[in-house]
Design an enzyme around this catalytic site. Structure first.
Site, PDB file in Angstrom:
ATOM      1  CB  SER A 141     -42.611  57.374   5.559  1.00 61.52           C
ATOM      2  OG  SER A 141     -41.545  56.875   6.348  1.00 61.52           O
ATOM      3  CE1 TYR A 154     -40.710  62.450   6.900  1.00 62.13           C
ATOM      4  CE2 TYR A 154     -40.598  60.197   7.698  1.00 62.13           C
ATOM      5  CZ  TYR A 154     -40.605  61.101   6.651  1.00 62.13           C
ATOM      6  OH  TYR A 154     -40.518  60.647   5.360  1.00 62.13           O
TER       7      TYR A 154
END
Length: 238
Positions: A141, A154
């Site tokens: 990501s 995250y």
């Protein structure tokens, strides 16, 4: 350069997180390319409902559980005798400031995003090393390289996946295993369905676009390796 998908025909490809999002979209693209797919997810009911092709094997897997991952890989090998490609697409995310975050949410993201990638790479990588060839795609990501407020847990998990991927490249490159870190910006997928407050998904990358990029990576000449690729929405980080 035109993508030659014919080289993916009959390739044995494992995809984790295959019941939804990027994993599901990638499976749809690769099925059309004639690949033999092993699709893993905890949502086995959804997986079986959507996986009707004769060359598709849906299997329950909890990527955070070592025995579950080992059984998933063993079943794949027993069915097809080899694994050509692994795509780690399983992942979860919850977002809040670190000070207000829930520790269980943090632990779950580390367990699924980071530990899950580690376990899949570990057990599939062992077979690829024996084969002296293979390809691994790890979905990271942009949050795995960029500090974004509200993404503490995250980002911690995805920074970890990015670091793990770089180490794997160093360890397995000479064994004929190509490993790529894919770093998307915000993707319009089911990932956001349970996220509150709901983000504006209108300017995000279509999930099908990420799937096409992954297929393109799988069709690259074996004489070179794409170590990492960043795929962003036209307007940048959202």
């Amino acid at each position: 350069m035109k993508m030659d998908v014919s080289q993916l025909k009959d390739k044995v490809i494992i995809i984790t997180g295959a019941s939804r999002g990027i994993g599901r979209a990638t499976a749809d693209v690769l099925e059309k390319c004639g690949a033999k797919l092993v699709l893993g997810s905890r949502n086995i009911e959804q997986l079986e409902q959507d996986s009707n092709g004769e060359n598709i094997l849906p299997i329950y897997v909890d990527v955070s559980n070592e025995q579950s991952v080992k059984q998933f890989v063993d079943t794949s090998m027993n069915q097809f005798g080899r694994i050509d490609i692994l795509i780690n697409a399983a992942g979860i995310g919850t977002f809040s400031s670190i000070l207000e975050s829930d520790t269980k949410d943090f632990d779950d993201m580390i367990a699924i995003n980071l530990r899950g990638t580690y376990l899949s790479c570990k057990y599939v990588g062992r077979h690829m090393k024996k084969q002296k060839e293979g390809q691994i795609i790890n979905l990271v990501s942009i949050a795995g390289t960029t500090a974004l407020a509200g993404c503490g847990g995250y980002s911690a998990s995805k920074f970890g996946v990015f670091g793990l991927t770089k180490v794997l490249q160093t360890e397995l490159r000479r064994d004929g295993i190509r490993i790529t870190a894919v770093l998307p910006g915000s993707v319009d997928s089911s990932f956001w369905d349970e996220i509150e407050p709901k983000p504006d998904r209108s300017s995000m990358i279509p999930v099908e676009s990420i799937a096409e990029h992954i297929a393109y990576l799988l069709c690259q000449p074996t004489q070179s390796v794409v170590d990492e690729i960043t795929i962003m929405p036209p307007a940048g980080i959202l």
